[in-house]
Design a protein around this motif. Sequence first.
Motif, mmCIF file in Angstrom:
data_model
loop_
_atom_site.group_PDB
_atom_site.id
_atom_site.type_symbol
_atom_site.label_atom_id
_atom_site.label_comp_id
_atom_site.label_asym_id
_atom_site.label_seq_id
_atom_site.Cartn_x
_atom_site.Cartn_y
_atom_site.Cartn_z
ATOM 1 N N UNK A 47 0.831 -1.202 0.034
ATOM 2 C CA UNK A 47 0.182 -0.168 -0.135
ATOM 3 C C UNK A 47 0.724 1.283 -0.026
ATOM 4 N N UNK A 48 0.182 2.341 -0.603
ATOM 5 C CA UNK A 48 0.993 3.468 -0.411
ATOM 6 C C UNK A 48 1.654 3.983 0.722
ATOM 7 N N UNK A 49 0.916 3.945 1.896
ATOM 8 C CA UNK A 49 1.285 4.459 3.379
ATOM 9 C C UNK A 49 2.594 3.662 3.627
ATOM 10 N N UNK A 50 2.791 2.399 3.295
ATOM 11 C CA UNK A 50 3.743 1.849 3.813
ATOM 12 C C UNK A 50 5.095 2.237 2.935
ATOM 13 N N UNK A 74 -5.578 1.458 -10.259
ATOM 14 C CA UNK A 74 -4.611 1.768 -9.157
ATOM 15 C C UNK A 74 -3.459 1.671 -10.078
ATOM 16 N N UNK A 75 -2.658 3.162 -10.182
ATOM 17 C CA UNK A 75 -1.272 3.080 -10.612
ATOM 18 C C UNK A 75 -0.159 2.668 -9.760
ATOM 19 N N UNK A 76 1.135 1.881 -10.028
ATOM 20 C CA UNK A 76 1.811 1.370 -9.151
ATOM 21 C C UNK A 76 3.261 1.843 -9.508
ATOM 22 N N UNK A 77 4.201 1.794 -8.915
ATOM 23 C CA UNK A 77 5.515 1.967 -8.917
ATOM 24 C C UNK A 77 6.555 0.893 -8.353
ATOM 25 N N UNK A 78 7.620 0.688 -8.944
ATOM 26 C CA UNK A 78 8.668 -0.328 -8.660
ATOM 27 C C UNK A 78 9.519 0.240 -7.396
ATOM 28 N N UNK A 79 9.695 -0.519 -6.310
ATOM 29 C CA UNK A 79 10.484 -0.370 -5.304
ATOM 30 C C UNK A 79 11.210 -1.632 -4.839
ATOM 31 N N UNK A 80 12.335 -1.649 -4.301
ATOM 32 C CA UNK A 80 13.114 -2.740 -3.839
ATOM 33 C C UNK A 80 13.293 -2.590 -2.423
ATOM 34 N N UNK A 81 13.346 -3.524 -1.814
ATOM 35 C CA UNK A 81 13.580 -3.529 -0.077
ATOM 36 C C UNK A 81 14.204 -4.772 0.169
ATOM 37 N N UNK A 82 14.631 -4.775 1.392
ATOM 38 C CA UNK A 82 15.169 -6.098 2.119
ATOM 39 C C UNK A 82 14.159 -6.546 3.119
ATOM 40 N N UNK A 83 13.661 -7.812 3.121
ATOM 41 C CA UNK A 83 12.849 -8.238 4.197
ATOM 42 C C UNK A 83 13.370 -9.341 4.878
ATOM 43 N N UNK A 84 12.882 -9.450 5.970
ATOM 44 C CA UNK A 84 13.160 -10.589 7.084
ATOM 45 C C UNK A 84 11.784 -11.338 7.372
ATOM 46 N N UNK A 103 -2.543 3.749 -3.729
ATOM 47 C CA UNK A 103 -3.542 3.628 -2.764
ATOM 48 C C UNK A 103 -3.470 2.732 -1.576
ATOM 49 N N UNK A 104 -4.202 3.120 -0.533
ATOM 50 C CA UNK A 104 -4.183 2.309 0.770
ATOM 51 C C UNK A 104 -5.130 1.291 0.928
ATOM 52 N N UNK A 105 -5.662 1.156 -0.164
ATOM 53 C CA UNK A 105 -7.059 0.106 -0.130
ATOM 54 C C UNK A 105 -6.643 -1.261 -0.715
ATOM 55 N N UNK A 106 -5.477 -1.498 -0.620
ATOM 56 C CA UNK A 106 -4.862 -2.720 -0.986
ATOM 57 C C UNK A 106 -4.117 -3.435 -0.038
ATOM 58 N N UNK A 107 -4.208 -4.630 0.006
ATOM 59 C CA UNK A 107 -3.489 -5.604 1.164
ATOM 60 C C UNK A 107 -1.942 -5.871 0.657
#
Length: 136
Positions: A47-50, A74-84, A103-107
Amino acid sequence: MSRIAYSSLTALPGSLMPRLSLHVFSNDHGIQLSGIVDSGSATNLLPYAVGRSLGFDWNRQRRLGRLAGGLSNVESRAISVLGSFPEIVGANDIPLLFAWANSNDVPVLLGQTNFFMEFNVCFYHSQNFFEVWRRD
């Protein structure tokens, strides 16, 4: 291999889903999340807020276009993160690619690109659990 119980957000039986705890971080920002492990999703989704809480600027990220299905507006952009993933043995600092939704209305979804490229998953919905392990 980690065995994880399906969890629900409400008392409704239909809300049982394969949810997975994760910590995502980028630069000096991090956040704890719960994502749905979704083999039908083409991509991981945030979601956008994250994305904003991770310090991303919408206008500086590469455009991916619109999402599909019920989210096709809903438009989207690419992001890369590290996850654990604390529930999965040895699953720390995993590079994750996300479609960051406007959008914040996505899981939060963990999908084919790239969660299922990093992990093997077996679903046992009739028994209310799933198993996850890091690919070799």
